[in-house]
Motif scaffolding. Sequence first.
Motif, mmCIF file in Angstrom:
data_model
loop_
_atom_site.group_PDB
_atom_site.id
_atom_site.type_symbol
_atom_site.label_atom_id
_atom_site.label_comp_id
_atom_site.label_asym_id
_atom_site.label_seq_id
_atom_site.Cartn_x
_atom_site.Cartn_y
_atom_site.Cartn_z
ATOM 1 N N LEU A 182 0.797 -1.223 0.000
ATOM 2 C CA LEU A 182 0.000 0.000 0.000
ATOM 3 C C LEU A 182 0.825 1.266 0.000
ATOM 4 O O LEU A 182 0.296 2.351 -0.179
ATOM 5 C CB LEU A 182 -0.948 -0.025 1.202
ATOM 6 N N THR B 237 4.090 1.287 13.990
ATOM 7 C CA THR B 237 3.165 0.243 13.544
ATOM 8 C C THR B 237 3.683 -1.103 14.044
ATOM 9 O O THR B 237 4.808 -1.202 14.533
ATOM 10 C CB THR B 237 3.075 0.189 12.008
ATOM 11 N N ARG C 43 4.215 -3.674 12.152
ATOM 12 C CA ARG C 43 4.807 -4.436 11.045
ATOM 13 C C ARG C 43 6.224 -4.901 11.339
ATOM 14 O O ARG C 43 7.069 -4.149 11.832
ATOM 15 C CB ARG C 43 4.848 -3.568 9.783
ATOM 16 N N MET D 18 -4.180 1.437 7.094
ATOM 17 C CA MET D 18 -3.973 0.119 6.504
ATOM 18 C C MET D 18 -2.605 -0.429 6.882
ATOM 19 O O MET D 18 -2.434 -1.624 7.088
ATOM 20 C CB MET D 18 -4.087 0.202 4.979
ATOM 21 N N ALA D 19 -1.609 0.482 6.953
ATOM 22 C CA ALA D 19 -0.271 0.039 7.343
ATOM 23 C C ALA D 19 -0.265 -0.374 8.810
ATOM 24 O O ALA D 19 0.440 -1.296 9.202
ATOM 25 C CB ALA D 19 0.740 1.157 7.102
ATOM 26 N N ALA D 20 -1.085 0.306 9.622
ATOM 27 C CA ALA D 20 -1.075 0.046 11.060
ATOM 28 C C ALA D 20 -1.840 -1.216 11.440
ATOM 29 O O ALA D 20 -1.531 -1.831 12.451
ATOM 30 C CB ALA D 20 -1.668 1.240 11.805
ATOM 31 N N CYS D 21 -2.857 -1.591 10.652
ATOM 32 C CA CYS D 21 -3.686 -2.730 11.045
ATOM 33 C C CYS D 21 -2.907 -4.034 10.943
ATOM 34 O O CYS D 21 -2.459 -4.401 9.859
ATOM 35 C CB CYS D 21 -4.922 -2.811 10.157
#
Lengths: 290, 438, 320
Positions: free
Chosen positions: B56, B224, B226, C179-182
């Motif tokens: 994204l 985040t 990730r 979206m990056a955080a979810c």
Amino acid sequence: MKNQLKFRFVFLLFLGVFFITPRLQNLHAQEVKKNKVRLKADYFKIMNGESYLNLKATSKIEKKNTEVPNIDFTIYNIFDDEKITIGTAITDMDGKSKFIINSLSKLKPDSTGTFNLSVVFKGNDAFKKASKDISFKDAVIEAELITKDSLNYINAKLIDKSIDSVIVNESLGIQVERLFKSLRIGEEFNYTDENGTVLVPIKESIPGVDGNLIFEVILKDHDEFGTVKALVNAPIGVPIVTETTFDKRTLWSPRNKTPLFILVFANLLILGMWGIIVYLMVNLFKIKNA
Amino acid sequence: MNTHKKIISDLAPKKFGKRDTIWTISLIVIIIIGLIAYIDQLIKGQEVTNMRDYALWGIYISNFVFFVATSFVGSVTVAILRLTNNSWRTPLVRIAEIISVAAIIMAGITIMIDMARPDRLLNLFIHARLQSPITWDVVIIPSYIVISLLLLYFPLIPDLAILKEYFKKKKPTMSKWYGKLSLNWTGSKAQKAIQTKSIQILAIMIIPVGILLQTIDAWLFSTTYRIGWDSTNFAPYFISGAFVAGVGALVTLIYVVRKAKKLEHYITDFHFDKLGKLLVLACLIYLYFNINEYVIPLFTAKKGELTHLETLFTGSYSVIFWLVTIVGLILPIIALLFKKGRKPLPMFFIGLIVVIGSWWKRFVIVTPTLLHPFLPIQGVPESWHHYFPSLHEWLITIATLAMALLIITICVRYLPVVPIQRTIDELELNNLDKNTEL
Amino acid sequence: MEDKNKNSRRKFLDKGLKIGLATAIGSIGISKLTSKLNAKTNSSSNEKMELMTTDGTLIQVDSSEVMEMEHPKNPEYNVREGMPNRKMVMVVDLAKCKNALKCQSACNKHHYITGDNAWLKVYKMQEAEDTAPYWLPMMCQHCDHPACVTVCPVDATFKRKDGLVLIDNERCIGCRFCMAACPYSTRVFNWGEPGQEVTLNMDMTDHTPSPEHAGMPSVKGTVDKCDFCPHQIQNNELPHCVTACPNGVFYFGDKYEDTVTNGDETLRLGKLLEDKSGYRLMEGLGTAPSVYYLPPVDRLVDFEDGLEDFKEFESVEKPE
């Protein structure tokens, strides 16, 4: 001789018409084949509330049972071979319709005290006409909350209004009203005794807003009486405690509830930086005017 | 006085030659092509990119990170070298600050390109949530732009006054503009005092603001969950990366400008040698943080971390990763440790490799992490399992790089790339010292 | 002479009939047209009505534009605040899921999803080589500590009192940070025009876009995700996935009421989680999701039964 010939001719013509017209009809039918609609009608009664018919129209389209919207019904009260119109209904997007019976006293029961209604669909361009008869008797549930020896019970009595006597050995269900479907309390079957009553203990602690609960005593889908439901208000629930962080200052709150640390720190930084920037810009003017 | 005149005529901006004009026009053409691609993106939406629900963020974001990193050079050269009394920085500071300004302005523009709804830009100010790292970015970038512009402008004022005089006869209109911008500079005590104090304040201020800028940029990722981003190491890793990218860009551009403007007398081998040492220091620090980021997780080899590292070491991004690390980082370190490596021409190539490596390094930071989320990628088209930028993305990205170069080109055209007044002052100071020595 | 007269008479009759038929048809057509036209311009009165939109702003609307329609219960609460005294939770029974994907098609249909990524996906999961594979229906977890809400710079996604996390697609700037955080990869993006014209147009009449019915419409350049169907909850109806599942996999309800239902069974939530050892996904991340999963123990269906419906690269059926 002539008469005989004429006779035979007319007779043959008659036969011919007989054979041709069905085929013509067939041809016509093949052009517009109408589907059959299956109707379902159930009677519901809520004590001290509304009585209504839940109507549903489905049809087998391409081998699948699908709901049919926009089916318009006329509901009749059948009394003494007479069809008295009592109202109309039309199915919604999900093929369902709720027909509220304004007052049972306006309907005429037969000699057995049974109300006979007929739901008729006159047919339209796509569907054949159909009808469904539904008969029901008026039953009543009297329910209340009883507290005995600091234990709570639901006490309910089932009465057949047409003969004004109690109904024995029928199963009533006790449930508590919840957001979507009601939650069953106690046993699945609670049979009425010789007095037409059931006494169901409420053993578990049930949460409710401010401790208020609405219990339902329900006679489910009876052949004679349809579905009858009585509501009992009982403030015996455990008051709910909300655990939302909505009113607190958190990282995920909207901007009007920013955590104080971020609010203070960020604003100090911004003021600090831009304060100095403004001072420097003033210096530029000072240089110009010196 | 003769030397003064010579200095001024050497350092004054000159008209564009043929080569310069071709260069500028090419940049403008590239920018226009990029603009057309961007308008197409506005009309059709970002489906013209190859970003999809898993990848994204793509090169728009890695390009943005690159610009933010490069803009650190202002803080390093003008401020840190100043506060550590490295006087050799004098001829380099103007170009450094120009690069800084161009980079941070382009960073602001580039991030808006990545927004799918730029028509709702004002929401970032009207409805801003201070809890969001993006809001912190929205605060710090404009602040850094203004501070960088001021840090470019304040030392420029005396030079603008000089140029006003210099162009009075030959180019009266240009002289008038220089005059307006020079704010009636006469070199008086009062003015000098204000200017010196302002520059001192700016030099001190830009260091924490610059560090904050790099830190917030890193926090966009490390706030985040990730894998590959969720690292406590990220902020210092980004700061050191910015150090590398900034100095690398400086080295490359100094060489080009020096050659184009024949400033060999002012920017000497000595300066390159010093810059080389600075660059190798930056690269060594960066290497240290890279080891922390990419080697240490192998010890615990948690499944997620291992997947990420395998993607980079042996998987679909391995070629880019090793090129960036070996050719973009280790080779420059080795080359710069030798005196011969710190000569101007080798430095140009090393700087170029470092800059290109920096750009691709940020690509390796942004996209691979997104392609191995916690839950398996299922239920989406096969192409969504990979990411390579589309034509639109390339055209727009190259246009932003061209725009940065264009800003630098225009600044270099009209501003003296080596501070004139400062050079004169330092020369006088040296002469004084010589006289007193005798 | 007589023949000519006969012919001319025939012609006259012929023409007469034709003209008569044409007039008859024509007049029927014209009357129908005029009735349609009249229907459109019934009453262009200058009377204005003051109405309130779903986000609390007052607007003036021409009275003639306002029609009596059967509305679902209008929310008496602020859309950003949510239903008072409720906390929606979902329980997914992994022992019953066999990847029938009826939940996915119902969700896709009722939210007019046109992209390539469904909001409700059933994952084929297997943690390790030795552990058992299972089907995992996955949707927005409506976390109590939502990472997506924390990082949104413009307050476009928000957490409500009733636990729902919703999206205001009029505010969203399309930065995709949420979206990056979810960590559950549950948000989808409208990279281009959603292309809902065909499916959505009819159903949009008398519908005001609201965060409470995501996908009606979807907006280019904004994010979408499962909304726990508040438009259904308002009518005391279960979300579409819950009712569509033929195996009773999804239970939904109010946590404060401690009751969840899958349409057939209605159970106490606390007891269900205790009896079947319910857990939440990625609990260690601290997101506090509102979706509980019941482990695939004593499976009612075999995992392999779901393989035939498994489409690795497709989750939204496209019209041919």
